[in-house]
Design an enzyme around this catalytic site. Structure first.
Site, PDB file in Angstrom:
ATOM      1  N   LYS A 196       1.127  -1.175   0.076  1.00  0.00           N
ATOM      2  CA  LYS A 196      -0.077  -0.145  -0.105  1.00  0.00           C
ATOM      3  C   LYS A 196       1.116   1.162   0.043  1.00  0.00           C
ATOM      4  O   LYS A 196       1.510   1.590   1.073  1.00  0.00           O
ATOM      5  CB  LYS A 196      -0.951   0.234   1.088  1.00  0.00           C
ATOM      6  CG  LYS A 196      -2.220   0.862   0.973  1.00  0.00           C
ATOM      7  CD  LYS A 196      -2.711   1.876   1.982  1.00  0.00           C
ATOM      8  CE  LYS A 196      -1.940   3.023   2.830  1.00  0.00           C
ATOM      9  NZ  LYS A 196      -1.718   4.171   1.944  1.00  0.00           N
ATOM     10  N   GLU A 270       9.634   0.727  10.853  1.00  0.00           N
ATOM     11  CA  GLU A 270      10.567   1.793  10.560  1.00  0.00           C
ATOM     12  C   GLU A 270       9.997   3.001  10.878  1.00  0.00           C
ATOM     13  O   GLU A 270       9.117   3.553   9.901  1.00  0.00           O
ATOM     14  CB  GLU A 270      11.173   1.764   9.140  1.00  0.00           C
ATOM     15  CG  GLU A 270      12.704   2.225   9.066  1.00  0.00           C
ATOM     16  CD  GLU A 270      12.654   3.623   8.575  1.00  0.00           C
ATOM     17  OE1 GLU A 270      12.689   4.509   9.454  1.00  0.00           O
ATOM     18  OE2 GLU A 270      12.762   3.546   7.502  1.00  0.00           O
ATOM     19  N   CYS A 304      13.489  10.294   7.488  1.00  0.00           N
ATOM     20  CA  CYS A 304      13.269   9.821   8.872  1.00  0.00           C
ATOM     21  C   CYS A 304      14.696   9.929   9.733  1.00  0.00           C
ATOM     22  O   CYS A 304      14.721  10.197  10.767  1.00  0.00           O
ATOM     23  CB  CYS A 304      12.841   8.390   9.029  1.00  0.00           C
ATOM     24  SG  CYS A 304      13.486   7.211   7.712  1.00  0.00           S
ATOM     25  N   GLU A 401       9.806  15.119  16.171  1.00  0.00           N
ATOM     26  CA  GLU A 401      10.248  14.866  14.894  1.00  0.00           C
ATOM     27  C   GLU A 401       9.248  16.052  14.041  1.00  0.00           C
ATOM     28  O   GLU A 401       8.157  16.093  13.914  1.00  0.00           O
ATOM     29  CB  GLU A 401       9.870  13.515  14.252  1.00  0.00           C
ATOM     30  CG  GLU A 401      10.207  13.285  12.772  1.00  0.00           C
ATOM     31  CD  GLU A 401      10.140  11.784  12.217  1.00  0.00           C
ATOM     32  OE1 GLU A 401       8.740  11.623  12.312  1.00  0.00           O
ATOM     33  OE2 GLU A 401      11.073  11.620  11.718  1.00  0.00           O
TER      34      GLU A 401
END
Ligand code: NAI
Ligand code: MG
Length: 491
Positions: A196, A270, A304, A401
């Protein structure tokens, strides 16, 4: 986008301007409508719903893409199960390898087309999609194709069995590369896949579906279902999926762990990061400045493992910050298809709003903001390269983040102090260290809990190197033998 932090001065350019050098789009072929890719065919969604994938650099619609509901996900998982039981797991591994090599070569042949579509759909500079995303995606298929008939040697003394059907959910920051990271090791070890893609960047995965057809892969070995988080959730909850591989936000990662608790499904996650990039006074300063620019402004900071926290040793902090500011002034922000562009568009309006929220929080927390004076295009989603100073470890911008071109800077005096600061976040994905001394690199890489620490460089990737995090950055590894291990049962 108006925000109280949009306080950039008017551009006073002393630089030579480059003439525009846009990559041509006349060699790409895109349909206006994309259906779901199930059992080797493009298939209409049962509920008939479609969404637009837009170009974030100008807010125009590129194509309509099918939204997969529960019935469509069921169909895709069934196709993957049938292909797994009847064809793929029984196939001679060297034959599986040939198919994967074929996919790798077809990507390589069409690298220009894929690069342009990646930049159109996601906003990243063409230089990156052309030189990094697409070649690395092909490299992952080549690498794992090589393992397909050598699994007996991959884990000496052990035999491998595939797991079954892998449900793979990927984000928008490296769309084709993330698809490659997930599909290549799964196929090489005998699993089948339902992938997906992210809802803002589905197009290169759908072009990959065309390559999969061209490669004559048996129907159902790879299925691609487009849609938003609800499509992803159907996949996570599906009883016939044997493994979930997810890359994305820590929040969704946590919800996946909860959904899978008590089931026998395997998973790899992850998730986010807040990497510390550490500059000692004995570092090669000019190279380090270039490394900092690359670590946080590469791909608009939609990375990331971006070096989003900078720790500079006190004695060189003035010099580094001043050089950083002047280098930021030279970064070219604008058309992602222009080969001169350093900073492309922010991937979506939602992501831009999140970044703006953090810029406002930074100012409210009392930090000092600096943004380059580049011109921001009128249409599309953009954020000028930004840095913050006067920060402390407890500031939200140091802990959370942001996923944008925003660098937060602190200083340090001793190695123990910087190690403590670097470890003081919930994340542990990556980090960087710049110094003349190998001993410092060894100490930093030993004492910082992160999956990868780069020494005197940053953001270097290779299919043979495992990648993944500690703490809230996730579990499991992708890439290398460790990445293969996540798709097999050993006995
Ligand atoms: P997200 O985690 O919502 O999306 C990633 C993928 O998961 C997409 O394909 C999405 O459709 C799917 N998804 C969403 N909800 C799901 C659910 N409940 N079950 C299964 N699949 C689901 O990330 P989003 O909202 O696009 O970005 C939010 C933040 O996440 C970013 O600002 C950034 O901080 C972080 N992020 C981290 C990434 C990484 O590489 N680790 C990549 C993208 C975002
Ligand atoms: Mg798009």
């Amino acid at each position: 986008m108006v925000s109280k932090t949009n306080i950039r001065k008017k551009k006073v350019s002393t630089n030579w301007e480059y003439s525009a050098a846009p990559e041509s789009t006349d060699h790409i072929s895109l349909k206006s409508n994309y259906d779901l890719f199930i059992a080797g065919k493009f298939t209409k969604p049962k509920e008939g719903t479609y969404f637009n994938s837009i170009n974030p650099a100008n807010e125009t619609n590129i194509a309509k893409v099918a939204s997969a509901g529960k019935a469509d996900v069921n169909k895709a998982v069934s196709a993957a199960k049938v292909a797994y039981e009847n064809v793929w797991k029984k196939m001679d591994p060297s034959q599986r390898g040939k198919y994967i090599y074929r996919i790798a070569r077809l990507i390589q042949e069409r690298v220009r087309e894929f690069a342009v579509i990646e930049s159109l759909d996601g906003g990243k500079p063409i230089r990156e999609s052309r030189d990094i995303d697409i070649p690395l995606a092909a490299a992952h298929f080549f690498y794992y194709a090589g393992w397909a008939d050598k699994l007996d040697y991959a884990f000496p003394g052990r035999k491998t069995k595939p797991i079954g059907v892998a449900g793979q959910i990927i984000p928008w920051n490296f769309p084709l590369l993330m698809a490659a990271w997930k599909i290549a090791p799964a196929l090489a070890s005998g699993n089948t896949v339902v992938l997906k893609p992210a809802e803002t960047t589905p197009l290169t995965a759908l072009k990959l579906a065309e390559i999969i057809q061209d490669a004559d892969l048996p129907p159902g070995v790879v299925n691609i279902v487009t849609g938003d988080g609800s499509t992803g959730k159907y996949l996570v909850d599906h009883p016939k999926v044997d493994k979930i591989a997810f890359t994305g936000s820590t929040e969704v990662g946590k919800s996946i762990i909860q959904a899978l608790a008590g089931s026998s499904k395997k998973y790899t996650l992850e998730l986010g990061g807040k990497a510390a990039n550490i500059i000692f006074e004995d570092a090669p300063i000019d190279q380090a400045v270039e490394g900092i620019i690359n670590s946080i402004f590469f791909n608009q900071g939609h990375v990331c493992c971006a070096g989003s926290r900078l720790y500079v040793q006190e004695s060189v902090s003035k010099e580094i910050i001043s050089k950083l500011k002047s280098r930021m002034e030279n970064l070219i922000l604008g058309d992602p298809l222009d080969k001169n562009t350093d900073i492309g568009a922010i991937n979506s309006k939602t992501q831009l709003e999140k970044i703006q929220m953090y810029l406002d929080i930074g100012v409210d927390e009392g930090s000092t903001i600096y943004q380059s004076t580049c011109t921001i295009p009128k249409k599309g989603y953009w954020c000028a390269p930004t840095l913050f100073t006067d920060m402390s470890q407890s500031h939200r911008l140091v802990q959370e983040e942001i996923f944008g071109p925003v660098l937060v800077i602190q200083t340090f005096r001793t190695i123990d102090e910087v190690i403590a600061k670097a470890n003081n976040t919930p994340y542990g994905l990556s980090g960087g260290v710049w110094t003349d001394k190998g001993s410092k690199i060894f100490k930093i890489s030993k004492d910082i809990r992160a999956g990868v620490i780069w020494g005197n460089t940053f953001n270097k990737f290779d299919p043979t190197s495992p990648f993944g995090g500690y703490k809230e950055s996730g579990m499991g590894r992708e890439g290398g033998l460790e990445g293969l291990l996540q798709y097999v049962n050993l006995y």
